[in-house]
Motif scaffolding. Structure first.
Motif, mmCIF file in Angstrom:
data_model
loop_
_atom_site.group_PDB
_atom_site.id
_atom_site.type_symbol
_atom_site.label_atom_id
_atom_site.label_comp_id
_atom_site.label_asym_id
_atom_site.label_seq_id
_atom_site.Cartn_x
_atom_site.Cartn_y
_atom_site.Cartn_z
ATOM 1 N N VAL A 1 29.341 13.939 -73.837
ATOM 2 C CA VAL A 1 29.237 13.315 -72.521
ATOM 3 C C VAL A 1 29.223 14.423 -71.459
ATOM 4 C CG1 VAL A 1 30.315 11.736 -70.863
ATOM 5 C CG2 VAL A 1 30.494 11.273 -73.320
ATOM 6 N N PRO A 2 28.173 14.487 -70.635
ATOM 7 C CA PRO A 2 28.123 15.538 -69.612
ATOM 8 C C PRO A 2 29.159 15.325 -68.512
ATOM 9 C CG PRO A 2 26.214 14.080 -69.430
ATOM 10 C CD PRO A 2 26.981 13.651 -70.631
ATOM 11 N N VAL A 3 29.627 16.447 -67.974
ATOM 12 C CA VAL A 3 30.627 16.453 -66.906
ATOM 13 C C VAL A 3 30.065 17.208 -65.715
ATOM 14 C CG1 VAL A 3 32.917 17.290 -66.211
ATOM 15 C CG2 VAL A 3 32.572 16.348 -68.502
ATOM 16 N N LEU A 4 30.264 16.645 -64.537
ATOM 17 C CA LEU A 4 29.996 17.349 -63.288
ATOM 18 C C LEU A 4 31.335 17.544 -62.608
ATOM 19 C CD1 LEU A 4 28.050 18.503 -61.142
ATOM 20 C CD2 LEU A 4 28.084 16.228 -60.082
ATOM 21 N N PHE A 5 31.734 18.804 -62.443
ATOM 22 C CA PHE A 5 32.959 19.082 -61.700
ATOM 23 C C PHE A 5 32.688 18.895 -60.214
ATOM 24 C CE2 PHE A 5 34.193 22.056 -65.313
ATOM 25 C CZ PHE A 5 35.205 21.233 -65.789
ATOM 26 N N VAL A 6 33.612 18.272 -59.518
ATOM 27 C CA VAL A 6 33.569 18.177 -58.061
ATOM 28 C C VAL A 6 34.803 18.912 -57.576
ATOM 29 C CG1 VAL A 6 32.141 16.129 -57.825
ATOM 30 C CG2 VAL A 6 34.561 15.835 -58.217
ATOM 31 N N THR A 7 34.588 20.079 -56.993
ATOM 32 C CA THR A 7 35.694 20.969 -56.669
ATOM 33 C C THR A 7 35.257 22.009 -55.657
ATOM 34 O OG1 THR A 7 37.310 22.505 -57.645
ATOM 35 C CG2 THR A 7 35.108 22.505 -58.611
ATOM 36 N N ALA A 8 36.215 22.531 -54.938
ATOM 37 C CA ALA A 8 35.936 23.634 -54.030
ATOM 38 C C ALA A 8 35.993 24.969 -54.771
ATOM 39 C CB ALA A 8 36.936 23.635 -52.873
ATOM 40 N N HIS A 9 36.681 24.977 -55.920
ATOM 41 C CA HIS A 9 36.886 26.223 -56.664
ATOM 42 C C HIS A 9 36.658 25.999 -58.157
ATOM 43 C CE1 HIS A 9 38.646 27.800 -53.009
ATOM 44 N NE2 HIS A 9 39.411 26.725 -52.947
ATOM 45 N N PRO A 10 35.416 26.164 -58.623
ATOM 46 C CA PRO A 10 35.168 25.990 -60.057
ATOM 47 C C PRO A 10 35.937 27.029 -60.872
ATOM 48 C CG PRO A 10 33.145 26.584 -58.881
ATOM 49 C CD PRO A 10 34.230 26.502 -57.876
ATOM 50 N N PRO A 11 36.526 26.618 -61.977
ATOM 51 C CA PRO A 11 37.326 27.548 -62.777
ATOM 52 C C PRO A 11 36.459 28.493 -63.595
ATOM 53 C CG PRO A 11 37.218 25.443 -63.862
ATOM 54 C CD PRO A 11 36.511 25.272 -62.538
ATOM 55 N N ALA A 12 37.043 29.608 -63.977
ATOM 56 C CA ALA A 12 36.360 30.529 -64.883
ATOM 57 C C ALA A 12 36.083 29.797 -66.187
ATOM 58 C CB ALA A 12 37.239 31.752 -65.135
ATOM 59 N N GLY A 13 34.916 29.989 -66.731
ATOM 60 C CA GLY A 13 34.543 29.354 -67.989
ATOM 61 C C GLY A 13 33.982 27.953 -67.843
ATOM 62 N N ALA A 14 33.870 27.458 -66.618
ATOM 63 C CA ALA A 14 33.366 26.101 -66.399
ATOM 64 C C ALA A 14 31.962 25.928 -66.950
ATOM 65 C CB ALA A 14 33.398 25.762 -64.908
ATOM 66 N N GLU A 15 31.179 26.993 -66.905
ATOM 67 C CA GLU A 15 29.788 26.905 -67.365
ATOM 68 C C GLU A 15 29.683 26.611 -68.860
ATOM 69 O OE1 GLU A 15 31.321 31.013 -67.489
ATOM 70 O OE2 GLU A 15 31.131 29.615 -65.832
ATOM 71 N N PRO B 1 18.282 22.642 -57.511
ATOM 72 C CA PRO B 1 19.306 21.658 -57.161
ATOM 73 C C PRO B 1 19.476 21.556 -55.645
ATOM 74 C CG PRO B 1 20.327 23.658 -57.970
ATOM 75 C CD PRO B 1 18.844 23.832 -58.129
ATOM 76 N N PRO B 2 19.926 20.402 -55.158
ATOM 77 C CA PRO B 2 20.185 20.272 -53.726
ATOM 78 C C PRO B 2 21.372 21.146 -53.315
ATOM 79 C CG PRO B 2 20.953 18.330 -54.901
ATOM 80 C CD PRO B 2 20.232 19.184 -55.899
ATOM 81 N N GLU B 3 21.508 21.356 -52.031
ATOM 82 C CA GLU B 3 22.588 22.188 -51.507
ATOM 83 C C GLU B 3 23.946 21.670 -51.969
ATOM 84 O OE1 GLU B 3 24.314 23.730 -47.222
ATOM 85 O OE2 GLU B 3 22.304 22.916 -47.334
ATOM 86 N N GLY B 4 24.784 22.588 -52.423
ATOM 87 C CA GLY B 4 26.134 22.241 -52.862
ATOM 88 C C GLY B 4 26.250 21.995 -54.355
ATOM 89 N N LEU B 5 25.112 21.789 -55.027
ATOM 90 C CA LEU B 5 25.116 21.546 -56.474
ATOM 91 C C LEU B 5 24.690 22.814 -57.193
ATOM 92 C CD1 LEU B 5 25.291 19.615 -58.940
ATOM 93 C CD2 LEU B 5 22.883 19.072 -58.535
ATOM 94 N N VAL B 6 25.469 23.186 -58.208
ATOM 95 C CA VAL B 6 25.156 24.340 -59.039
ATOM 96 C C VAL B 6 25.056 23.871 -60.480
ATOM 97 C CG1 VAL B 6 25.986 26.578 -59.877
ATOM 98 C CG2 VAL B 6 26.352 25.924 -57.482
ATOM 99 N N PHE B 7 23.912 24.129 -61.116
ATOM 100 C CA PHE B 7 23.771 23.846 -62.544
ATOM 101 C C PHE B 7 24.201 25.080 -63.320
ATOM 102 C CE2 PHE B 7 20.413 20.666 -61.289
ATOM 103 C CZ PHE B 7 21.101 19.572 -61.754
ATOM 104 N N TYR B 8 24.875 24.874 -64.450
ATOM 105 C CA TYR B 8 25.336 25.992 -65.265
ATOM 106 C C TYR B 8 24.340 26.384 -66.327
ATOM 107 C CZ TYR B 8 29.929 25.081 -63.216
ATOM 108 O OH TYR B 8 30.969 24.906 -62.369
ATOM 109 N N SER B 9 23.492 25.455 -66.744
ATOM 110 C CA SER B 9 22.554 25.781 -67.827
ATOM 111 C C SER B 9 21.174 25.255 -67.480
ATOM 112 C CB SER B 9 23.045 25.154 -69.130
ATOM 113 O OG SER B 9 23.110 23.750 -69.008
ATOM 114 N N ALA B 10 20.211 25.825 -68.110
ATOM 115 C CA ALA B 10 18.813 25.397 -67.899
ATOM 116 C C ALA B 10 18.508 24.160 -68.696
ATOM 117 C CB ALA B 10 17.874 26.524 -68.294
#
Length: 140
Positions: A83-97, A131-140
């Motif tokens: 199940v895919p997860v999208l983190f909603v956070t001001a500070h993504p943790p190390a290893g989130a990708e 991606p739109p502003e504010g969204l970061v994808f971790y993988s292609a």
């Protein structure tokens, strides 16, 4: 049908957020965008219970949750279940990708959340775009 609507991959979203006002806003914005909110919970155990009981297409999760377990712990379990997860956070943790599809930076508004959900649906369908502003994808 040449101009018909394409079927969404993401239809059912589990909201995992420990701040009540943010949780309520997320629930409302997601429903207004035409998605089904499976549940809104604030604890890891409750989120896992929802995964056991319901079909979930995407988990929208904060990092900090009520209790001892975190959104990172939830993302590990969700990844194990596919199940895919999208983190909603001001500070993504190390290893989130390694665990999530990406993150949406807090604070965000309804427009940003809707754009992010639409982009995630395209991303999961293999239609990669910026991606739109504010969204970061971790993988292609």
């Amino acid at each position: 049908m040449l101009f018909g609507k394409r079927t969404r991959i993401v239809k059912r979203i589990l909201v995992v957020e420990d701040e009540p006002l943010v949780a309520f806003d997320n629930e409302t914005m997601i429903a207004d965008a035409g998605y089904e909110v499976v549940a809104t919970v604030d604890r890891y155990a409750d989120a896992v219970a929802q995964l056991d009981e319901s079909e979930v297409d995407l988990i929208l999760s904060d990092i900090l949750l009520t209790g001892e377990r975190s959104g990172v712990d939830l993302a590990r379990e969700a990844k194990r279940r596919g199940v895919p997860v999208l983190f909603v956070t001001a500070h993504p943790p190390a290893g989130a990708e390694e665990l999530a599809i990406g993150h949406l930076l807090k604070p965000y508004n309804e427009r940003a959340l809707k754009a992010a959900l639409k982009a995630i649906d395209r991303h999961l369908a293999g239609k990669l775009a910026d991606p739109p502003e504010g969204l970061v994808f971790y993988s292609a």
